[in-house]
Every structure is written in structure tokens, then in C-alpha cells.
Write an enzyme that holds these catalytic residues in place. Structure first.
Site, short mmCIF file in Angstrom:
data_model
loop_
_atom_site.label_atom_id
_atom_site.label_comp_id
_atom_site.label_asym_id
_atom_site.label_seq_id
_atom_site.Cartn_x
_atom_site.Cartn_y
_atom_site.Cartn_z
N ALA A 45 0.84 -1.21 0.00
CA ALA A 45 0.00 0.00 0.00
C ALA A 45 0.87 1.25 0.00
O ALA A 45 1.25 1.76 1.05
CB ALA A 45 -0.92 0.00 1.23
N ARG A 77 3.47 19.57 0.45
CA ARG A 77 3.84 19.63 -0.99
C ARG A 77 4.94 20.65 -1.26
O ARG A 77 5.92 20.35 -1.95
CB ARG A 77 2.63 19.92 -1.87
CG ARG A 77 1.45 18.95 -1.75
CD ARG A 77 1.75 17.53 -2.08
NE ARG A 77 0.53 16.74 -2.11
CZ ARG A 77 0.43 15.48 -1.72
NH1 ARG A 77 1.49 14.82 -1.29
NH2 ARG A 77 -0.72 14.84 -1.77
N ARG A 99 34.97 25.08 -20.01
CA ARG A 99 35.34 23.94 -20.86
C ARG A 99 35.54 24.38 -22.32
O ARG A 99 34.61 24.85 -22.99
CB ARG A 99 34.22 22.89 -20.79
CG ARG A 99 34.40 21.69 -21.68
CD ARG A 99 35.44 20.75 -21.14
NE ARG A 99 35.52 19.54 -21.95
CZ ARG A 99 36.51 18.66 -21.84
NH1 ARG A 99 37.50 18.85 -20.97
NH2 ARG A 99 36.51 17.58 -22.59
N GLN A 133 24.99 28.00 -28.99
CA GLN A 133 23.61 28.40 -28.75
C GLN A 133 22.76 27.23 -28.20
O GLN A 133 21.88 27.44 -27.37
CB GLN A 133 22.99 28.93 -30.05
CG GLN A 133 21.66 29.62 -29.82
CD GLN A 133 21.06 30.14 -31.12
OE1 GLN A 133 21.03 29.42 -32.13
NE2 GLN A 133 20.62 31.37 -31.12
N GLU A 151 5.99 10.85 -1.10
CA GLU A 151 4.86 11.70 -0.69
C GLU A 151 3.87 11.96 -1.83
O GLU A 151 3.42 13.08 -2.03
CB GLU A 151 5.38 13.02 -0.11
CG GLU A 151 6.16 12.81 1.18
CD GLU A 151 6.55 14.10 1.87
OE1 GLU A 151 5.76 15.05 1.86
OE2 GLU A 151 7.67 14.15 2.40
N GLY A 152 3.57 10.90 -2.56
CA GLY A 152 2.65 11.00 -3.69
C GLY A 152 3.43 11.17 -4.97
O GLY A 152 4.07 12.20 -5.19
C1 LIG Z 1 13.35 7.20 -0.77
C2 LIG Z 1 11.94 7.02 -0.33
C3 LIG Z 1 11.54 7.49 0.93
C4 LIG Z 1 10.23 7.29 1.37
N1 LIG Z 1 9.87 7.74 2.62
C5 LIG Z 1 8.62 7.44 3.10
C6 LIG Z 1 8.24 7.80 4.44
O1 LIG Z 1 9.00 8.45 5.17
N2 LIG Z 1 7.02 7.42 4.88
C7 LIG Z 1 6.14 6.74 4.10
O2 LIG Z 1 5.05 6.42 4.58
N3 LIG Z 1 6.46 6.38 2.82
C8 LIG Z 1 7.68 6.72 2.31
N4 LIG Z 1 8.02 6.37 1.03
C9 LIG Z 1 7.07 5.61 0.22
C10 LIG Z 1 6.41 6.49 -0.85
O3 LIG Z 1 5.50 7.37 -0.27
C11 LIG Z 1 5.75 5.53 -1.85
O4 LIG Z 1 6.80 4.89 -2.54
C12 LIG Z 1 4.85 6.25 -2.82
O5 LIG Z 1 3.70 6.69 -2.18
C13 LIG Z 1 4.47 5.36 -4.02
O6 LIG Z 1 4.00 4.13 -3.58
P1 LIG Z 1 4.58 2.78 -4.23
O7 LIG Z 1 6.06 2.87 -4.16
O8 LIG Z 1 3.94 1.63 -3.54
O9 LIG Z 1 4.19 2.81 -5.72
P2 LIG Z 1 2.83 2.20 -6.35
O10 LIG Z 1 1.68 2.78 -5.62
O11 LIG Z 1 2.96 0.74 -6.42
O12 LIG Z 1 2.87 2.84 -7.80
C14 LIG Z 1 3.64 2.26 -8.85
C15 LIG Z 1 3.50 3.16 -10.08
O13 LIG Z 1 2.12 3.21 -10.44
C16 LIG Z 1 1.69 4.56 -10.49
N5 LIG Z 1 0.32 4.65 -10.00
C17 LIG Z 1 -0.19 4.14 -8.85
N6 LIG Z 1 -1.47 4.49 -8.73
C18 LIG Z 1 -1.79 5.23 -9.81
C19 LIG Z 1 -2.97 5.90 -10.25
N7 LIG Z 1 -4.09 5.89 -9.53
N8 LIG Z 1 -2.93 6.56 -11.44
C20 LIG Z 1 -1.79 6.60 -12.18
N9 LIG Z 1 -0.65 5.98 -11.80
C21 LIG Z 1 -0.64 5.32 -10.64
C22 LIG Z 1 2.62 5.32 -9.56
O14 LIG Z 1 2.67 6.70 -9.90
C23 LIG Z 1 3.92 4.61 -9.81
O15 LIG Z 1 4.55 5.14 -10.95
C24 LIG Z 1 9.32 6.61 0.55
C25 LIG Z 1 9.72 6.15 -0.72
C26 LIG Z 1 11.01 6.36 -1.16
C27 LIG Z 1 11.42 5.88 -2.51
#
Ligand SMILES: Cc1cc2nc3c(=O)[nH]c(=O)nc-3n(C[C@H](O)[C@H](O)[C@H](O)COP(=O)(O)OP(=O)(O)OC[C@H]3O[C@@H](n4cnc5c(N)ncnc54)[C@H](O)[C@@H]3O)c2cc1C
Length: 390
Positions: free
Chosen positions: A129, A245, A270, A281, A368-369
Site C-alpha cells: 500500500a 507539498r 570547458r 547556442q 509523498e505522492g
Molecule cells: C526514498 C523514499 C523514501 C520514502 N519515505 C517514506 C516515508 O518516510 N514514509 C512513508 O510512509 N512512505 C515513504 N516512502 C514511500 C512512498 O511514499 C511511496 O513509494 C509512494 O507513495 C508510491 O507508492 P509505491 O512505491 O507503492 O508505488 P505504487 O503505488 O505501487 O505505484 C507504482 C507506479 O504506479 C503509479 N500509479 C499508482 N497508482 C496510480 C494511479 N491511480 N494513477 C496513475 N498511476 C498510478 C505510480 O505513480 C507509480 O509510478 C518513501 C519512498 C522512497 C522511494
């Protein structure tokens, strides 16, 4: 309409700019290579009063607000996104407490962030999630004494290793597969409590030095006084993230500015074809395009920060806030790519910071989204006429 910063914010920017140039810049490469938490920078930020920028004066902060934090992060991110993340973590986990917490919660948990005696982290994501936060499985069930018992696993949590407490979201509905917003509640969980454990940490491509990793919760008893806001207050997660944000966006604009300044100085030195690379340009147009996009991103970001400081982070303001995060972080990715190319082979080598900018930038469009989630929110704003020009 006034596009200038107040005298206080100009002074803050200049102070942080000096700190970033003198202390952060020389450490950036080492932090990346050793992947060790930069405790020296944490103490530097503490001594300079930067850990309490976003915390109100009555809780020991300086009350510079989201805009103050945004400006400070922009300066630090010019050289190190890991160091910028340390500043961001003064707001991400404290946000829900500042927005909806009790006076006692703010006194107990937020005030120690301002003086650096405690650190905190934010637990929303779970392995299954991320974007789909309502898919979370961490559960809180009543303990019979008015408190709660939490079980579950949070992941990718920034700063999980150093944190003294966690802002954690869990399902409080009877049915854990429930997807209604009132099925999720926000809790403050202390690291020292029984059943709270840091699990594995991640092997990351960038922003090394501040770990992300798992938080394991096993039969953790949480008193009723540690519920933030109301039971079923998932909205708080969104309000907290909406208000963040501009803070994430600041990491993007700082990175893009740092990359463009470095690349500009390089191409002016360079030599190629009897001139410098900056004389072509094609290169000048790339500089112009990036400079314009950075300034556009800054305007979106500062406006978003000003809105957040006026508590304008409810639904009708979401498109303006999400635009800042979406655009500034995409500009960061583009700038790190284009600027690396401007350095040629040198950009690919660790003698220069470009490959570090390039690796660091990519996480910003995910955390964060993701950019896709921000675009969904912006589009929803237009479809619902929250953003309309008629
Ligand atoms: C370095 C790092 C630090 C983080 N720190 C924190 C933290 O401190 N606390 C915390 O709670 N989380 C943290 N996260 C987690 C982060 O918030 C999530 O990775 C993020 O919300 C995306 O979730 P997911 O990785 O599961 O991707 P998924 O939800 O599996 O998404 C996979 C892909 O599908 C796309 N996608 C998903 N749903 C949709 C939709 N409805 N429409 C279009 N495209 C979609 C996404 O944009 C993405 O490209 C961190 C992540 C990273 C990489």
C-alpha cells in the site's frame, strides 16, 4: 501583489545559504559514499535553530512556517538532498500533530523536535500500500481500557533508524479491508515501547545517509492520549501531506538550482572547437529553458508554501499544492539529466556532483505522492472546478 520575501526570510535565506556553502557542500559526497547518518549536520542545524523553523514559538520553534522551512530546504538541497531531508523530517511526522493534535501532544512530541532532543518519522506506506494508502493492513484494535493495540509493518520510512517516535496510521475499523476514510486513525508511537522494532533498511540509489526502512509493530499498546485528532481521522494524513507539498518541492528546486549553477560554471570553462561549450547556442538554450522552469517551479512552490501557512490545504487548494510538488520534482529530474549531459564524461564521474544529483532527483517524483498521483489530484481539481479560470 508582492513577490518579495520579508526581511526576516531574506535574512534566514542568507544564513542558511552560508551554512550550506561552508558546511553542507563539503560533506555531500562523503555522506553519499559512506551512507552514514550525518550527525554533525544534524547538530549544526540544531545549533543554528533550523530544526524548529516550522514549529510555533509556543512549542520552542521559531515560527518561520512552511515558507521559512521551504526556503531553508531550497538552500541546503543545492548541495545535499540527504541533508535537506533531515530538515524535511522536522515537519512530515509533526504535521498531523500540529494540525490536529492536543496541546499536550504538541508539548510532549513536537517541542523536542525543535530543540533536537528528539527525532521523528512518518509511517503511512506499507509493502502492498503505497499510492493506494487505503490498502494498508496495519491494525489498531481497542485494548478494553480505552487504548489500542497495534500490529503491522510500515516500510520505506525515511529516518526510521534515528527516530524517537513515529506518526503511524492504522486501520481502526472492525473490518481491516474496509476502504472508507473513517476506517483509518493516526497515532503517535514511541520507539521505546514494547513491540516497536526497526526492521530492515533499504539499499537506495540516492539520498543515502538518511536510511529508509521498516517499522515493525507487534502488539504495541498505545494509550488513548496518543490518538492524533479523532478516531477515524484519515483525512489528517491527506491534510498533512497536502501541507507538505511545497516542502518536498523545495528539495527539487534546490537540487535543480545546484545542478544548473554547477553545469553553467563548467561549460564556461570547458574549451571546445576554439570556444567554450557555453558559447554554443544549443547549450545556451538548455540553460535558458532550465532557468525558466526553475523560476516557474519556485513561484509555484512559494505560493504553495504561503497557502499552507494560511492553513489552505483543504480540498479546494489541493491543485495549487500538488502542482508545486509535481512540477518542481519533475524539473529536478530534468535538470539533473540535462546538466549531467552538459558535463559530458565528467558528469558521469564521481569527481563531480552531477551523478549524485541525478540519483538523488529521482526519489523526489516518487515520495509523498508520485507525479502520477499529483496529476490525478490536479486533474480532479479542474474537473471539480476548484481550479477554474472562468
Ligand atoms: C526514498 C523514499 C523514501 C520514502 N519515505 C517514506 C516515508 O518516510 N514514509 C512513508 O510512509 N512512505 C515513504 N516512502 C514511500 C512512498 O511514499 C511511496 O513509494 C509512494 O507513495 C508510491 O507508492 P509505491 O512505491 O507503492 O508505488 P505504487 O503505488 O505501487 O505505484 C507504482 C507506479 O504506479 C503509479 N500509479 C499508482 N497508482 C496510480 C494511479 N491511480 N494513477 C496513475 N498511476 C498510478 C505510480 O505513480 C507509480 O509510478 C518513501 C519512498 C522512497 C522511494
Amino acid at each position: 501583489m508582492d513577490f518579495g520575501l520579508s526581511d526576516e526570510l531574506v535574512a534566514l535565506r542568507d544564513t542558511v545559504r552560508r551554512i550550506a556553502q561552508d558546511k553542507v557542500k563539503p560533506r555531500a559526497r562523503e555522506i553519499d559514499e559512506t551512507n552514514e547518518y550525518p550527525q554533525d549536520l544534524f547538530e549544526l542545524f540544531r545549533d543554528a535553530g533550523l530544526l524548529g523553523l516550522v514549529i510555533p514559538t509556543e512549542y520552542g520553534g521559531s515560527g518561520a512556517g512552511i515558507l521559512g522551512l521551504t526556503i531553508a530546504i531550497e538552500e541546503v538541497a543545492k548541495y545535499s538532498n540527504a541533508a535537506a531531508l533531515m530538515l524535511l523530517l522536522t515537519r512530515l511526522p509533526t504535521g498531523p500533530v500540529l494540525i490536529a493534535g492536543s496541546h499536550e501532544q504538541k508539548r510532549q512530541y513536537v517541542a523536542p523536535i525543535a530543540d533536537g532532543s528528539q527525532r521523528a518519522a512518518f509511517g503511512l506506506s506499507e509493502p502492498q500500500a503505497g499510492s493506494d494508502v487505503m490498502g494498508m493492513r496495519t491494525r489498531a484494535v481497542p485494548d478494553g481500557d480505552g487504548g489500542w493495540v497495534l500490529n503491522g509493518t510500515k516500510c520505506w520510512m525515511s529516518g526510521v533508524v534515528q527516530a524517537d517516535w513515529y506518526c503511524v496510521f492504522a486501520k481502526t475499523s472492525e473490518d481491516p479491508s474496509e476502504r472508507r476514510h473513517d476506517s483509518v486513525t493516526c497515532f503517535v508511537v514511541e520507539r521505546s515501547w514494547d513491540g516497536v522494532e526497526v526492521g530492515g533498511t533499504d539499499r537506495k540509489m540516492g539520498v543515502r545517509g538518511v536510511d529508509t526502512g521498516e517499522l515493525l509493530l507487534h502488539d504495541v499498546r498505545v494509550p488513548a492520549s496518543n490518538v492524533v485528532g479523532e478516531v477515524g481521522g484519515f483525512r489528517l494524513a491527506m491534510l498533512g501531506l497536502n501541507s507538505m507539498r511545497p516542502v518536498v518541492a523545495a528539495r527539487g528546486i534546490g537540487l535543480a538550482e545546484g545542478a544548473l549553477m554547477y553545469a553553467t560554471e563548467y561549460v564556461q570553462e570547458r574549451a571546445a572547437f576554439g570556444k567554450t561549450v557555453a558559447d554554443f547556442q544549443g547549450i545556451q538554450w538548455q540553460i535558458a529553458e532550465l532557468a525558466t522552469e526553475i523560476e516557474a517551479a519556485r513561484l509555484l512552490t512559494y505560493r504553495a508554501a504561503a497557502l499552507a501557512d494560511e492553513a489552505k490545504f483543504t480540498k479546494q487548494w489541493v491543485p495549487f499544492l500538488s502542482m508545486a510538488k509535481y512540477y518542481a520534482t519533475e524539473v529536478a529530474v530534468k535538470a539533473s539529466n540535462v546538466c549531467l549531459q552538459m558535463l559530458g564524461a565528467a558528469g558521469y564521474m564521481k569527481d563531480h556532483p552531477m551523478e549524485l544529483y541525478y540519483r538523488d532527483a529521482k526519489q523526489l517524483t516518487i515520495v509523498e505522492g508520485t507525479s502520477q498521483i499529483q496529476m490525478g489530484l490536479i486533474a480532479r481539481g479542474v474537473l471539480d472546478r476548484d481550479l477554474w479560470w472562468g
